[in-house]
Motif scaffolding. Sequence first.
Motif, short mmCIF file in Angstrom:
data_model
loop_
_atom_site.label_atom_id
_atom_site.label_comp_id
_atom_site.label_asym_id
_atom_site.label_seq_id
_atom_site.Cartn_x
_atom_site.Cartn_y
_atom_site.Cartn_z
N GLY A 90 3.92 -5.77 -7.38
CA GLY A 90 3.45 -6.95 -6.67
C GLY A 90 4.33 -8.17 -6.86
N ALA A 101 -8.09 -0.37 -8.22
CA ALA A 101 -9.49 -0.74 -8.50
C ALA A 101 -10.39 0.48 -8.58
CB ALA A 101 -10.00 -1.72 -7.44
N MET A 154 2.06 4.95 1.81
CA MET A 154 3.47 5.18 1.46
C MET A 154 3.60 5.92 0.15
SD MET A 154 5.12 1.74 -0.26
CE MET A 154 6.61 2.64 -0.70
#
Length: 348
Positions: free
Chosen positions: A172, A261, A288
């Motif tokens: 991220g 999560a 992906m």
Amino acid sequence: MAEQAPTGTVPAVPATGREWHLTARPDGWPVPADFALVEAPVRQPAEGEVLVRNLHLSVDPYMRGRMNDVKSYVPPFQLGKAMDGGAVGEVIASNAEGFAVGDTVLHGLGWREYATFPAKHAVRVDGALAPLSYYLGALGMPGMTAYAGLLEVASFKPGDTVFVSGAAGAVGSLVGQIARLKGAKRVIGSAGSAAKVATLLDGYGFDAAFNYKDAPVREQLAAAAPEGIDVYFDNVGGDHLEAAIGALNLHGRVTLCGAIAQYNDTAAPAGPRNLALAIGKRLRLQGMLVRDHDSLQPRFLEEVGGWLREGALTYDETVVDGVEHTVDAFLGLLRGDNTGKMVVRLAH
Ligand code: NDP
């Protein structure tokens, strides 16, 4: 080459080394009792093989999936056998042409101190170009995931507003910064603590960021993206994905990269309940796997390597010392103890 032992100081080959075994399949969150650190013989390299002393081990979220006995895109770990994963180490014995003692290599036999394997599975890495641990992160699999997932899978274009979850993690943090460097209009990130949110804003140059634990993602995303978003890079799934579908503009694109999560869930996850919005908005949601994007590798190394050298891209690591703490590092990763890439350092 800071991490390469000079000739004459290469460590002697020991008789045994420690390796981690999975001893029980976790039910929900893994616990330390699911793992055992085992002393095993170190094998001398046969013809075509190298023996490597690992210097850095990678722990990654996908390893949680490998602890379940289910068919997936990577085989499950076998109970009572050595676990594996990304690692960087130095060759301490070689029986393979082209590999010499002292060479540093990236390979797939982590979760252990020593590994003997065919040299064809070793990728030479240069500690003079970047710290060796970077080949497990910014210059390795997570970096490539960010680069390919944003530029190729999400078809990013300058002027896009990009939202990324898990934004302070290995993938991220790079997604957000690559988007900024490539001309995003606005980069928004979510992470799990106030300190991480501060890092996104002050360290990585995000335009907006929020702590997903503070209030519903939908509300915080709406406030951070008043004009909506064009790209969502999903590392988390669940309510993040649902909120992003709600915020996406016409022809928006979603890279489905991870769903951390729900990795420890024991029941099927809910939602996203608003998926039908994808019809009217003509959204594209695409899964992906980083390994499908090998052809981007030279461009990725040149571009991301260049940004790192220039200081245009900030890359953090959370380092845990000692093979005996590999499980702690892995559990910490699932809990969010890391900023940037979680790595285990076995030697300097
Ligand atoms: P990270 O460095 O991002 O570490 C995992 C982070 O996930 C933690 O730091 C934690 O941060 C966050 N997290 C944990 N639980 C939750 C939760 N319930 N909700 C939101 N965030 C949570 O890991 P990586 O960068 O290595 O991986 C990121 C994602 O990308 C993972 O989902 C992984 O599976 C996926 N991935 C997919 C690949 C592919 O080819 N498809 C390749 C590589 C990675 P916080 O404090 O913010 O909660």
